[in-house]
Enzyme design. Structure first.
Site, PDB file in Angstrom:
ATOM      1  N   VAL A   1       0.218   5.429   0.160  1.00 21.46           N
ATOM      2  CA  VAL A   1      -0.570   6.478   0.440  1.00 21.46           C
ATOM      3  C   VAL A   1      -0.944   7.340  -0.844  1.00 21.46           C
ATOM      4  CG1 VAL A   1      -1.229   8.505   1.799  1.00 21.46           C
ATOM      5  CG2 VAL A   1      -0.177   6.583   2.991  1.00 21.46           C
TER       6      VAL A   1
ATOM      7  N   CYS B   1       2.005   2.460   9.887  1.00 16.90           N
ATOM      8  CA  CYS B   1       2.143   3.604   9.605  1.00 16.90           C
ATOM      9  C   CYS B   1       2.562   4.626  11.006  1.00 16.90           C
ATOM     10  CB  CYS B   1       0.902   4.340   8.974  1.00 16.90           C
ATOM     11  SG  CYS B   1       0.844   6.013   8.871  1.00 16.90           S
TER      12      CYS B   1
ATOM     13  N   PRO C   1       0.918  -1.127  -0.047  1.00 20.45           N
ATOM     14  CA  PRO C   1      -0.002   0.177   0.027  1.00 20.45           C
ATOM     15  C   PRO C   1       0.863   1.103   0.023  1.00 20.45           C
ATOM     16  CG  PRO C   1       0.128  -1.026   2.262  1.00 20.45           C
ATOM     17  CD  PRO C   1       0.700  -1.885   1.253  1.00 20.45           C
TER      18      PRO C   1
ATOM     19  N   ASP D   1      12.979  -2.007   1.584  1.00 27.80           N
ATOM     20  CA  ASP D   1      14.233  -2.057   0.875  1.00 27.80           C
ATOM     21  C   ASP D   1      14.181  -2.952  -0.257  1.00 27.80           C
ATOM     22  OD1 ASP D   1      15.022  -0.201   2.660  1.00 27.80           O
ATOM     23  OD2 ASP D   1      16.436  -0.945   3.517  1.00 27.80           O
TER      24      ASP D   1
END
Length: 348
Positions: free
Chosen positions: A39, A120, A37, A225
């Site tokens: 944003v 988050c 996901p 990463d």
């Protein structure tokens, strides 16, 4: 009054995320690839480009449950899909069971699973008890997982994407509780809540946690990463996870999972096609996607500067046609080029 189960999208071998995670090594001779996901950026057109380039499972951006269940305009803005948008995980930011169950009922007919965002690090979300705040509230997180799985069972998959604690054993204990609650798989982002993205992901922590919970039989996905398929294989080999989720790497190069080290021109043509076909992308969002892909492709600097000054999508299309050979979907060679096809100039 009869207790009629809420509608869900039927899961088959083709779209069941858990089956795909567990079977990819047998069916494709590799571990599962997941587009995580982002944003604002994991909208439908971009998701379809990632699928074209071997992303097995794709996530929506995080959607705030409270706004989604209460506001029709938020639902229209935050979530769009179609029949080809599968396997799809809808990620949710949530801090209570009631909102989560209402959210699940609304999206279950249009997705294959829900992912609870427990990673988050944005301060505003943490203050609301959303995102990485949840890894410090195991009672609530376990309760939410259990409530969804009790209601839907295996008809709707449920994932949690977590960050690690400073004390890795605290993360192990959280994962055990999630397994007890019925979570289908766990995604581990190898940084703490306060670790900057510029600091390398902690593969040793992911390996430690994975080894401790592997006997439970719940798959583990590593996140962090992954910018090339060499990174992908390194993460798999070191940690022993069942698959890898890429996020930032895909934003620059949505063809990452197809073993392209930089974004091919064909991905950009595909993105243009889906953006125009599906609509709904604001100009600034469209521009940012193109900016990121061009960064990977090393676009000539003066053209990149011109790109960022364009104010409308119509002007943007005209600019592309002036400077490049931008093929449309019905043209021979569409989406096949790798290098930038400059028009009227050569790359210096």
């Amino acid at each position: 009054m009869t207790n009629v189960p809420p509608p869900v999208r039927a899961l088959t071998k083709k779209n069941d995320p858990l089956y795909i995670i567990k079977s990819r090594k047998l069916t494709h001779n590799r571990s599962v690839t997941i587009a995580g996901p982002m944003v604002r950026y994991s909208k439908l057109p971009f998701r379809q480009v990632c699928r074209h380039y071997n992303a097995d499972i794709v996530y929506t951006p995080m959607i705030l449950a409270r706004e989604f269940v209460r506001n029709r305009h938020a639902r229209m803005a935050d979530f769009s899909s179609n029949e080809s948008d599968t396997p799809l995980i809808v990620q949710v930011g949530v801090n209570n069971t009631t909102d989560l169950l209402r959210f699940a009922e609304m999206v279950a007919p249009y997705c294959d699973g829900i992912g609870i965002n427990c990673g988050c690090p944005i301060k505003e979300q943490i203050r609301e008890g959303i995102g990485s705040a949840l890894i410090y509230n195991p009672d609530l997180l376990s309760e939410m997982v259990s409530a969804v799985k009790t209601k839907y069972g295996d008809k709707l998959r449920l994932e949690t994407k977590i960050r690690i604690h400073d004390n890795w054993d605290q993360t192990v204990e959280l994962c055990h509780r999630l397994c007890d609650a019925g979570v289908d798989w766990i995604t581990i982002h190898g940084r703490t809540r306060t670790t900057r993205s510029s600091v390398p992901v902690n593969l040793e922590a992911i390996k430690y946690i994975t080894d401790k919970i592997k006997p439970r039989g719940v798959p583990v996905i590593a996140n962090g990463d992954c910018f090339t398929m060499k990174d992908f294989q390194k993460i798999i080999d070191y940690t022993g996870v069942d698959g890898v989720m890429a996020v930032r790497g895909l934003l620059d190069n949505p063809a990452l999972f197809a073993s392209y080290d930089t974004c091919p021109w064909g991905a950009l043509e595909l993105f243009w096609h889906y953006a125009m076909e599906f609509g709904g992308l604001p100009h600034q969002l469209l521009l940012h996607h193109l900016h990121c892909m061009f960064e990977s492709m090393k676009l000539e600097k003066h053209l990149h500067n011109e790109l960022m000054d364009i104010k409308t999508t119509t002007q943007l299309i005209d600019w592309f046609d002036r400077n490049f050979v931008l093929k449309r979907v019905d043209e021979v060679g569409f989406s096949e080029a790798v290098e930038i096809p400059y028009k009227n100039q050569s790359k210096v």
